[in-house]
Write a protein that holds these residues in place. Structure first.
Motif, PDB file in Angstrom:
ATOM      1  N   TYR A 237       6.694   3.942   0.593  1.00 21.95           N
ATOM      2  CA  TYR A 237       6.825   5.304   1.120  1.00 21.95           C
ATOM      3  C   TYR A 237       7.065   6.268  -0.032  1.00 21.95           C
ATOM      4  CZ  TYR A 237       7.202   3.110   5.665  1.00 21.95           C
ATOM      5  OH  TYR A 237       6.942   2.381   6.796  1.00 21.95           O
TER       6      TYR A 237
ATOM      7  N   THR B 167      10.539   0.865   0.364  1.00 19.34           N
ATOM      8  CA  THR B 167       9.719   0.256   1.413  1.00 19.34           C
ATOM      9  C   THR B 167      10.505   0.371   2.722  1.00 19.34           C
ATOM     10  OG1 THR B 167      10.637  -1.969   1.249  1.00 19.34           O
ATOM     11  CG2 THR B 167       8.847  -1.419  -0.272  1.00 19.34           C
TER      12      THR B 167
ATOM     13  N   ALA C 160       3.922   2.014  11.043  1.00 21.48           N
ATOM     14  CA  ALA C 160       3.445   1.962   9.652  1.00 21.48           C
ATOM     15  C   ALA C 160       3.324   0.518   9.156  1.00 21.48           C
ATOM     16  CB  ALA C 160       4.386   2.761   8.751  1.00 21.48           C
TER      17      ALA C 160
ATOM     18  N   TYR D  93      -1.987  -5.810   3.999  1.00 22.03           N
ATOM     19  CA  TYR D  93      -0.915  -5.590   3.015  1.00 22.03           C
ATOM     20  C   TYR D  93       0.390  -6.216   3.501  1.00 22.03           C
ATOM     21  CZ  TYR D  93      -4.263  -2.196   1.289  1.00 22.03           C
ATOM     22  OH  TYR D  93      -5.402  -1.619   0.815  1.00 22.03           O
TER      23      TYR D  93
ATOM     24  N   GLU E  47       3.490  -4.922   2.658  1.00 23.95           N
ATOM     25  CA  GLU E  47       4.533  -3.898   2.839  1.00 23.95           C
ATOM     26  C   GLU E  47       3.951  -2.513   2.546  1.00 23.95           C
ATOM     27  OE1 GLU E  47       7.230  -2.570   3.625  1.00 23.95           O
ATOM     28  OE2 GLU E  47       8.532  -4.209   4.235  1.00 23.95           O
ATOM     29  N   ASN E  48       4.755  -1.506   2.835  1.00 22.61           N
ATOM     30  CA  ASN E  48       4.416  -0.112   2.544  1.00 22.61           C
ATOM     31  C   ASN E  48       5.269   0.430   1.411  1.00 22.61           C
ATOM     32  OD1 ASN E  48       2.496   0.975   4.553  1.00 22.61           O
ATOM     33  ND2 ASN E  48       4.070   0.290   6.029  1.00 22.61           N
TER      34      ASN E  48
ATOM     35  N   SER F 200       9.390   3.137  11.597  1.00 17.24           N
ATOM     36  CA  SER F 200       8.582   2.477  10.554  1.00 17.24           C
ATOM     37  C   SER F 200       7.681   1.389  11.148  1.00 17.24           C
ATOM     38  CB  SER F 200       9.499   1.865   9.489  1.00 17.24           C
ATOM     39  OG  SER F 200      10.094   0.668   9.960  1.00 17.24           O
TER      40      SER F 200
ATOM     41  N   SER G 229       1.821   4.319   1.670  1.00 19.60           N
ATOM     42  CA  SER G 229       1.669   4.649   3.093  1.00 19.60           C
ATOM     43  C   SER G 229       1.319   6.117   3.311  1.00 19.60           C
ATOM     44  CB  SER G 229       2.977   4.329   3.821  1.00 19.60           C
ATOM     45  OG  SER G 229       2.810   4.567   5.196  1.00 19.60           O
TER      46      SER G 229
ATOM     47  N   ALA H 252      -0.055  -1.489   8.147  1.00 18.17           N
ATOM     48  CA  ALA H 252      -0.211  -2.099   6.816  1.00 18.17           C
ATOM     49  C   ALA H 252      -0.589  -3.577   6.939  1.00 18.17           C
ATOM     50  CB  ALA H 252       1.071  -1.932   6.011  1.00 18.17           C
TER      51      ALA H 252
ATOM     52  N   LYS I 167       0.841  -1.206   0.000  1.00 24.35           N
ATOM     53  CA  LYS I 167       0.000   0.000   0.000  1.00 24.35           C
ATOM     54  C   LYS I 167       0.868   1.244   0.000  1.00 24.35           C
ATOM     55  CE  LYS I 167      -1.811   1.933   3.617  1.00 24.35           C
ATOM     56  NZ  LYS I 167      -2.604   2.318   4.796  1.00 24.35           N
TER      57      LYS I 167
END
Ligand code: PLP
Ligand code: COI
Length: 341
Positions: free
Chosen positions: A209, A221, A195, A204, A206-207, A192, A170, A199, A168
């Motif tokens: 960024y 990420t 976050a 999800y 991972e993020n 992190s 973030s 997620a 996603k």
């Protein structure tokens, strides 16, 4: 040497204590010789700089068993240099780069029984790190430091291995302009955690960024850089002064250009462009190259043509070539492979 009785093929990315680790202390302005120890515990004062103000940085690398049975690491000189950069940014004394490489070699050799066999799909993860060990209460650098290297056998960073993941965009930022995003400071990872937990709770893996200043450009990420492949097979990676300069990414860009004959580009990547790419992957020591099948940007789904079942064809070629180099199946560029035993 007899290998440990470990179910190598079913290892996840977790901590398994191994026999030996390296420790060196910095006091009165100099590093001592350092030594291998069996003691996995660190004892420091309650007011140590690392505990109060997070004065710590680390590295991540892997040891591999090659096809012909040797144990090697991959470009450890670049990890040594990056750790020197991290230490300098955090006002810590640099651990000499040649001694860093020697320490890594010593620890891997001492834990050879834990280096997963060739073909098992696992590797030995090597974690060099250092921290402020003496007491500080006013905000300032510590006077004393400890440098350590431990190892742990690991499997894939993402559970599915080579199966594409969903990430996603973030709402949190990872790194500020002129901050510490370009070094491997523990503090980047502490901030992190909220976050990534968020997620995961939303389903999800991972993020992604974005750049904190404009929130329009792709950064990375929490633990890997991005690689994209365009529909005409160009390999693109985001350029930014606030992402960690991944050694895997630098190596893959070289592989793409010089082994696969592909065009490569390190440039700013705008979020609006994501829909136009054919493939996306996360690259790093832990991630190797993990394919991304889908990116979700505030409800809007960006699905890559490579799909959710398999790695895209270019990502797969990059993966096979890089791991082929690391495992000794493909000839490496000069200086990339460091033979340990
Ligand atoms: N980006 C971040 C934030 C990381 O933690 C890592 C892991 O080290 C990477 C990128 C990938 O870097 P490397 O390929 O040197 O492991
Ligand atoms: C690595 O790839 O070595 C890292 O440090 C990433 C970390 C998130 C495991």
């Amino acid at each position: 040497m007899e290998k440990k009785n470990i179910d190598w093929s079913n290892l996840g990315f977790g901590y398994v204590q191994t026999d030996k680790r390296f420790v060196s202390n910095y006091k009165n302005g100099t590093w001592d010789e350092g030594t291998l120890t069996s003691d996995a515990n660190v004892v420091i004062n309650e007011c140590a700089g690392v505990l109060q103000y997070a004065q710590t940085c680390f590295e991540g690398m892997k040891a591999y068993t090659t096809e012909d049975g040797h144990i090697v690491t991959f470009r450890p000189d670049l990890n040594a240099k990056r750790m020197a950069d991290s230490a300098a940014r955090l006002e810590m004394p640099v651990y000499p780069e040649d001694k860093f490489v020697e320490a890594v070699k010593q620890v891997v050799a001492a834990n050879a029984a834990y280096v997963p066999p060739y073909g098992s799909g696992a590797t030995l993860y090597v974690r060099p790190y250092m921290f402020g060990s003496s007491s500080v209460i006013g905000v300032k650098p510590a006077d004393e430091y400890q440098f350590r290297v431990f190892t742990t056998p690991v499997g894939p960073y993402f559970k599915g291995g080579a199966k594409p993941i969903t990430i996603k965009v973030s709402d949190f930022d990872r790194a500020a302009p002129h901050g510490t995003g370009h070094v491997k400071a523990g503090l980047n990872y502490a901030m992190s955690l909220h976050a990534i937990v968020t997620a995961h709770a939303e389903g999800y893996d991972e993020n992604m960024y974005l750049d904190a200043a404009t929130r329009t450009k792709v950064e990375e990420t929490g633990g890997a850089n991005f690689l994209f492949v365009t529909k005409d097979n160009k390999v693109v990676t985001p350029k930014s002064s606030t992402i960690l300069p991944s050694i895997t990414r630098r190596s893959l860009m070289y592989v793409a250009e010089h082994y696969l004959g592909l065009e490569v580009e390190e440039r700013e990547v705008h979020i609006d462009e994501l829909k136009d790419f054919a493939e996306c992957g996360l690259c790093g020591t832990a991630a190797v190259i993990s394919p991304v099948g889908k990116i979700v940007d505030h409800g809007k789904e960006i699905c890559f043509p490579s799909g959710m079942e398999e790695m895209g064809p270019v990502t797969k070629k990059l993966y096979d070539t890089l791991t082929g180099i690391q495992m000794g199946r493909i000839e490496a560029p000069e200086g990339w492979i460091c033979k340990i035993c």
